[in-house]
Design an enzyme around this catalytic site. Structure first.
Site, PDB file in Angstrom:
ATOM      1  CB  CYS A  86      28.255  49.247  27.277  1.00  0.00           C
ATOM      2  SG  CYS A  86      28.843  47.658  27.009  1.00  0.00           S
ATOM      3  CG  HIS A 121      24.534  44.540  31.877  1.00  0.00           C
ATOM      4  ND1 HIS A 121      25.687  45.257  31.664  1.00  0.00           N
ATOM      5  CD2 HIS A 121      23.957  45.078  32.982  1.00  0.00           C
ATOM      6  CE1 HIS A 121      25.806  46.198  32.604  1.00  0.00           C
ATOM      7  NE2 HIS A 121      24.763  46.095  33.412  1.00  0.00           N
TER       8      HIS A 121
HETATM    9  C1  CIR Z   1      30.242  47.753  34.984  1.00  0.00           C
HETATM   10  O1  CIR Z   1      30.519  46.721  35.590  1.00  0.00           O
HETATM   11  O2  CIR Z   1      29.261  48.414  35.255  1.00  0.00           O
HETATM   12  C2  CIR Z   1      31.188  48.209  33.891  1.00  0.00           C
HETATM   13  N1  CIR Z   1      32.534  47.867  34.233  1.00  0.00           N
HETATM   14  C3  CIR Z   1      30.801  47.599  32.565  1.00  0.00           C
HETATM   15  C4  CIR Z   1      29.459  48.038  32.087  1.00  0.00           C
HETATM   16  C5  CIR Z   1      29.136  47.518  30.733  1.00  0.00           C
HETATM   17  N2  CIR Z   1      27.863  47.992  30.335  1.00  0.00           N
HETATM   18  C6  CIR Z   1      27.039  47.346  29.548  1.00  0.00           C
HETATM   19  O3  CIR Z   1      27.317  46.235  29.141  1.00  0.00           O
HETATM   20  N3  CIR Z   1      25.898  47.917  29.277  1.00  0.00           N
END
Ligand code: CIR
Length: 252
Positions: free
Chosen positions: A246, A159
């Site tokens: 997150c 991200h």
């Molecule tokens: C994903 O791949 O969507 C999750 N395993 C991790 C998301 C992490 N989110 C973020 O950095 N905003």
């Protein structure tokens, strides 16, 4: 200040992974780290609204991806990963008492992790999870409130906020291997230490910063600038490709 967080799913082991190999995940340890994260927010005077576990949604602890909360309005995203699309419904319900809701709709896809807001500038990483249609929709939604939305090319990380976050309204913390520092030439740029590529993710909580453990050199650079930093261990959540931003949706 308020924060929405959500308890870890017992299916977290089946999370999405993009740039990382699957590793055994210790659910108890992840839950302890998540509780310490909630506690750190409370100690920073945040009212934490903890949503119950959604057992069948492996990545649902990462509430940041499901919505963007501005002072004036909230935008419910359309997460880029198919497996994460059901996460938005309960986040919309949780935000409805606090904000008017607007929606990102197909063909746009957007993860909140790709959106960095600094004042009235909103930067959107064009990643595997977020596209230019989302940039256009977001600009339409936010124009009435005076925001400018910028789509940014980015490198090989999940991200935009894996690569860059704000330390305050005037400075950013970034990993120049994953985002071009020239895109942030209007800000003071603090670079992550070369041995700490994942050290660019920090959350602003009022005038303090919440930061993951394990980036001592980058931490020293941030503290040397006079910032107050609260460090939390996110190592188990990091196995699911998550970090500090997150796990919460923060708003006034
Ligand atoms: C994903 O791949 O969507 C999750 N395993 C991790 C998301 C992490 N989110 C973020 O950095 N905003």
């Amino acid at each position: 200040m308020k924060a929405i967080t959500r308890a870890i799913s017992s299916a977290m082991q089946d999370c999405e992974l993009t740039h990382m190999e699957r590793q055994a995940l210790d659910l108890n340890r992840a839950r302890q780290q998540h509780e310490a994260y909630n506690q750190a927010l409370r100690e920073l005077a945040v009212e934490v609204i903890e949503l119950p576990e959604q057992a069948e949604l492996a990545d649902s602890v990462f509430v940041e991806d499901a919505a963007l909360v501005f002072d004036e309005v909230a935008v419910i995203t359309l997460p880029g990963a198919e497996s994460r699309r059901q996460e938005t419904r309960s986040i919309a319900e949780a935000l409805a008492p606090h904000r008017q809701l607007l929606y990102i709709t197909t063909p746009a896809i957007l993860d909140g992790g790709d959106v960095l807001s600094i004042g009235k500038n909103v930067y959107v990483g064009l990643s595997s999870r977020s596209n230019s249609e989302a940039v256009a929709q977001l600009q339409e939604h936010l124009r009435p409130f005076g925001y400018t939305v910028h789509g940014l090319e980015m490198g090989q990380c999940l991200h935009l906020k894996t690569a860059v976050t704000a330390l305050d309204d005037k400075s950013v913390l970034l990993n120049p291997d994953w985002v071009d520092a020239a895109l942030f030439s209007g800000y003071d740029v603090v670079r992550t230490h070369p041995e700490e590529p994942f050290g660019a993710n920090v959350v602003r909580v009022g005038s303090s910063l919440l930061y993951g453990a394990g980036y001592p050199n980058t931490l020293a650079s941030i503290e040397a600038l006079g910032h107050t930093v609260r460090v939390v261990d996110m190592s188990e959540l990091a196995k699911a490709e998550g970090a500090v931003t997150c796990c919460s949706l923060l708003f006034k």
